[in-house]
Design a protein around this motif. Sequence first.
Motif, short mmCIF file in Angstrom:
data_model
loop_
_atom_site.label_atom_id
_atom_site.label_comp_id
_atom_site.label_asym_id
_atom_site.label_seq_id
_atom_site.Cartn_x
_atom_site.Cartn_y
_atom_site.Cartn_z
N TYR A 103 0.82 -1.21 0.00
CA TYR A 103 0.00 0.00 0.00
C TYR A 103 0.85 1.26 0.00
O TYR A 103 0.46 2.29 -0.57
N SER A 104 2.03 1.21 0.61
CA SER A 104 2.93 2.34 0.54
C SER A 104 3.35 2.60 -0.90
O SER A 104 3.39 3.76 -1.36
N LEU A 105 3.64 1.54 -1.62
CA LEU A 105 3.97 1.66 -3.04
C LEU A 105 2.80 2.24 -3.82
O LEU A 105 2.96 3.18 -4.61
N ALA A 106 1.61 1.67 -3.61
CA ALA A 106 0.43 2.11 -4.35
C ALA A 106 0.12 3.58 -4.10
O ALA A 106 -0.23 4.32 -5.05
N ASN A 107 0.27 4.03 -2.88
CA ASN A 107 -0.06 5.41 -2.54
C ASN A 107 0.91 6.42 -3.14
O ASN A 107 0.60 7.61 -3.23
N GLY A 108 2.08 5.94 -3.58
CA GLY A 108 3.05 6.85 -4.18
C GLY A 108 3.00 6.91 -5.69
O GLY A 108 3.78 7.63 -6.32
N LEU A 109 2.05 6.19 -6.30
CA LEU A 109 1.97 6.15 -7.75
C LEU A 109 1.04 7.22 -8.30
O LEU A 109 0.08 7.63 -7.65
N GLU A 110 1.34 7.64 -9.52
CA GLU A 110 0.51 8.63 -10.21
C GLU A 110 -0.06 8.01 -11.48
O GLU A 110 0.34 6.93 -11.90
N ARG A 111 -1.00 8.72 -12.07
CA ARG A 111 -1.68 8.23 -13.26
C ARG A 111 -0.65 7.83 -14.34
O ARG A 111 0.27 8.56 -14.65
N GLY A 112 -0.82 6.62 -14.87
CA GLY A 112 0.05 6.14 -15.92
C GLY A 112 1.29 5.42 -15.44
O GLY A 112 2.01 4.82 -16.26
N ASP A 113 1.57 5.44 -14.14
CA ASP A 113 2.74 4.73 -13.61
C ASP A 113 2.55 3.22 -13.67
O ASP A 113 1.42 2.72 -13.55
#
Length: 225
Positions: A148-158
């Motif tokens: 979830y830490s990884l997911a929360n740091g992603l932006e559109r298209g990543d």
Amino acid sequence: MPVIYLIRHGQASFGAENYDALSDNGWEQSRILGRHLSEQDLGAPQAVCGSLRRHRETAEATLEQMALPKEWQTDHGFDEYDHKSLLHVHWPESADHQALSAWLAEQPNPRRAFQARFEEALQRWQRNEDDYKETWPAFRERVLASLYSLANGLERGDSVLVFTSGGAISVAIQHLLELADDALITFNRGLVNTSVTRLLVNAGRLRLATLNEHLHLRGELLTYR
């Protein structure tokens, strides 16, 4: 929408002194995966890797075939449980490599026999019957925390390639499908080496899109341990 690709490592060296190193099959599986992913128009995905040797070697071979830098962020949260420690608690004789090798040589199907013993150890671990370096709830919590830490740091298209192990991937599946704890063993048993499980990310929430993709493999290269 961001995408996380959970990649199970290539085949490790079952029965060898150092299980954590990829076998020849494991290296070839990883190269084939890289060529397969290079055809999927993933853009320039980030790479995250557990700290185990089999994770790093899978990442190295895969990224090389994708013509991407062999660079990744290391996240210990995606490390596998310590299978040797769990086995030693349940089956003390397994700590002796020579004795274990001799026992395996006596079995009609060594991999199946070992898997049965290993799953008994996993069940005992999940029931918390003994003292363990890392409990089942602690393992589950650290995997999900990293995910979830990884997911929360992603932006559109990543997109992110996460090189990890079957236990960590099974935790994600069990959590997202809201299944009982024994789902860990069910999914861990069936995940193919270098298989891909895709997660879609939407505002920090995760959705399981595909599970255990392995169409890039066939014949003797399709392995489960």
